[in-house]
Design a protein around this motif. Sequence first.
Motif, mmCIF file in Angstrom:
data_model
loop_
_atom_site.group_PDB
_atom_site.id
_atom_site.type_symbol
_atom_site.label_atom_id
_atom_site.label_comp_id
_atom_site.label_asym_id
_atom_site.label_seq_id
_atom_site.Cartn_x
_atom_site.Cartn_y
_atom_site.Cartn_z
ATOM 1 N N UNK A 250 0.904 -1.188 -0.078
ATOM 2 C CA UNK A 250 -0.029 0.036 0.057
ATOM 3 C C UNK A 250 0.713 1.119 0.009
ATOM 4 N N UNK A 251 1.322 1.662 -1.006
ATOM 5 C CA UNK A 251 2.152 2.929 -1.145
ATOM 6 C C UNK A 251 1.782 3.500 -2.670
ATOM 7 N N UNK A 252 2.166 4.906 -2.850
ATOM 8 C CA UNK A 252 1.896 5.624 -3.936
ATOM 9 C C UNK A 252 3.287 6.174 -4.232
ATOM 10 N N UNK A 253 3.662 6.197 -5.675
ATOM 11 C CA UNK A 253 5.037 6.753 -5.953
ATOM 12 C C UNK A 253 4.373 8.019 -6.846
ATOM 13 N N UNK A 254 5.242 9.090 -6.416
ATOM 14 C CA UNK A 254 4.847 10.267 -6.945
ATOM 15 C C UNK A 254 5.804 11.066 -7.473
ATOM 16 N N UNK A 255 5.657 12.186 -8.554
ATOM 17 C CA UNK A 255 6.593 13.244 -8.923
ATOM 18 C C UNK A 255 6.566 14.402 -7.808
ATOM 19 N N UNK A 256 7.856 14.605 -7.122
ATOM 20 C CA UNK A 256 7.817 15.617 -6.694
ATOM 21 C C UNK A 256 8.852 16.832 -7.092
ATOM 22 N N UNK A 257 8.530 17.621 -7.792
ATOM 23 C CA UNK A 257 9.199 18.672 -8.603
ATOM 24 C C UNK A 257 9.749 19.434 -7.396
ATOM 25 N N UNK A 258 11.105 19.740 -7.308
ATOM 26 C CA UNK A 258 11.790 20.141 -6.428
ATOM 27 C C UNK A 258 13.068 21.206 -6.786
ATOM 28 N N UNK A 259 12.708 22.469 -6.545
ATOM 29 C CA UNK A 259 13.801 23.470 -6.862
ATOM 30 C C UNK A 259 15.252 23.152 -5.656
ATOM 31 N N UNK A 260 16.127 23.867 -6.224
ATOM 32 C CA UNK A 260 17.300 23.654 -5.051
ATOM 33 C C UNK A 260 16.855 24.336 -3.843
ATOM 34 N N UNK A 261 16.212 25.252 -3.922
ATOM 35 C CA UNK A 261 15.737 26.114 -2.803
ATOM 36 C C UNK A 261 15.044 25.100 -1.790
ATOM 37 N N UNK A 262 14.457 24.326 -2.390
ATOM 38 C CA UNK A 262 13.228 23.459 -1.650
ATOM 39 C C UNK A 262 13.828 22.196 -1.389
ATOM 40 N N UNK A 263 15.149 21.813 -1.646
ATOM 41 C CA UNK A 263 15.561 20.577 -1.482
ATOM 42 C C UNK A 263 15.573 20.033 -0.107
ATOM 43 N N UNK A 264 16.153 20.945 0.702
ATOM 44 C CA UNK A 264 16.386 20.624 2.240
ATOM 45 C C UNK A 264 15.196 20.302 2.670
ATOM 46 N N UNK A 265 13.870 21.240 2.750
ATOM 47 C CA UNK A 265 12.798 20.855 3.337
ATOM 48 C C UNK A 265 12.152 19.679 2.602
ATOM 49 N N UNK A 266 12.370 19.229 1.487
ATOM 50 C CA UNK A 266 11.730 17.979 0.784
ATOM 51 C C UNK A 266 12.383 16.648 1.357
ATOM 52 N N UNK A 267 13.661 16.976 1.495
ATOM 53 C CA UNK A 267 14.340 15.803 2.031
ATOM 54 C C UNK A 267 13.943 15.606 3.576
ATOM 55 N N UNK A 268 13.844 16.689 4.465
ATOM 56 C CA UNK A 268 13.575 16.399 5.757
ATOM 57 C C UNK A 268 12.054 16.038 6.074
ATOM 58 N N UNK A 269 11.186 16.225 5.289
ATOM 59 C CA UNK A 269 9.904 15.499 5.265
ATOM 60 C C UNK A 269 10.095 13.926 5.195
ATOM 61 N N UNK A 270 11.200 13.363 4.247
ATOM 62 C CA UNK A 270 11.387 12.226 4.152
ATOM 63 C C UNK A 270 11.347 11.138 5.565
ATOM 64 N N UNK A 271 11.691 11.952 6.704
ATOM 65 C CA UNK A 271 11.838 11.283 7.941
ATOM 66 C C UNK A 271 10.738 11.006 8.531
ATOM 67 N N UNK A 272 9.485 11.550 7.875
ATOM 68 C CA UNK A 272 8.029 11.133 8.678
ATOM 69 C C UNK A 272 7.804 9.676 8.497
ATOM 70 N N UNK A 273 6.999 8.980 9.557
ATOM 71 C CA UNK A 273 7.024 7.623 9.257
ATOM 72 C C UNK A 273 5.785 7.092 8.050
ATOM 73 N N UNK A 274 5.268 8.144 7.322
ATOM 74 C CA UNK A 274 4.579 7.567 6.235
ATOM 75 C C UNK A 274 5.424 7.775 4.950
ATOM 76 N N UNK A 275 6.508 7.917 5.014
ATOM 77 C CA UNK A 275 7.623 8.025 3.695
ATOM 78 C C UNK A 275 8.498 6.872 3.717
ATOM 79 N N UNK A 276 8.514 6.124 2.754
ATOM 80 C CA UNK A 276 9.516 5.028 2.495
ATOM 81 C C UNK A 276 10.702 5.770 2.008
#
Length: 288
Positions: free
Chosen positions: A42-68
Amino acid sequence: MAPGTTLDRSSGPYRLGVIGDPVAHSLSPALHQPALDRLGIAAVYERWHTTAAELASRVEQLREPGFLGASVTVPHKIAVKDLLDEVSPAARRAGAVNTVVNRGGELFGDNTDIYGFGVTVADSLGGRPLQLAVVLGAGGAARAVVLALEAAGAGEIMVANRDADRAAQLARELDPAPVRPARLDDEFLARELPRAGMLVNATSLGWHPGETPIALSHLDLLPAGALVADLSYRDTDLLLAAQRRGLKTVDGLPMLVHQGARAFELWTGSRAPVETMLAAARAARERT
Ligand code: NDP
């Protein structure tokens, strides 16, 4: 199977995605979603368009339990490695991460492009020894190619690039791999191609018709049994010309699928359905 997370199948739905700029044309969702569905994950694979300025916050979000975790593509493969808790020795050596895994809130980075090209080489050479491989290009993909060729036991790897300093830097940083750097010019090709068992196009030239990294007449210099590989996912002009000369060829789709399969195993702890991924990637390529 690669060591990674053991997925709690009673939880979910989980999220995965590809981080890059652009990501609109990425084939990754097309090969990962059918694989997740095939295994009933049960997982969905998405496109996460991410600029250089957004990279750190996008990666930080991956720590949440719902993200593989995530796939990482151009232009973030180098920058992302400094945002992680642990990076595999291979990814550290390559200087680039293409896969991030969420291990209970700790982020692990790996470079599965090396594995992907390694499988391509093993399947294409079928156990034949490789004395000399000529690699065109000295970017991030060329680094993964060199490390895969080193692991495959290539005797010598010549890396030729338009910017010769970049090839020299690659050779220094991948030491002790058996790499020699060169400027990509006619003199180099005339000298090295007659003894090359493999020619790899790891430049970004080839996706568009009429675009080739070298003049096609240089292919006549290769020995009859040589293999020509191109990291583009389709029959490039280089590959078509090599086929007309009776040379064996392989495009970038198997590399894409096998790097994805390795990433899938790191995220899910389950063996990847490689045939499903290969068929899905081929179908997606037809649609582009
Ligand atoms: P980079 O931008 O890091 O490197 C690009 C390379 O192409 C450099 O060596 C550059 O030379 C060379 N190049 C670009 N334009 C020209 C030109 N006009 N003439 C001569 N050389 C040129 O890209 P990557 O290494 O990340 O990617 C390279 C290719 O590999 C891309 O097409 C990418 O899609 C593909 N790829 C495929 C994968 C797969 O799974 N099949 C995985 C990863 C990448 P210079 O240094 O002189 O600028």
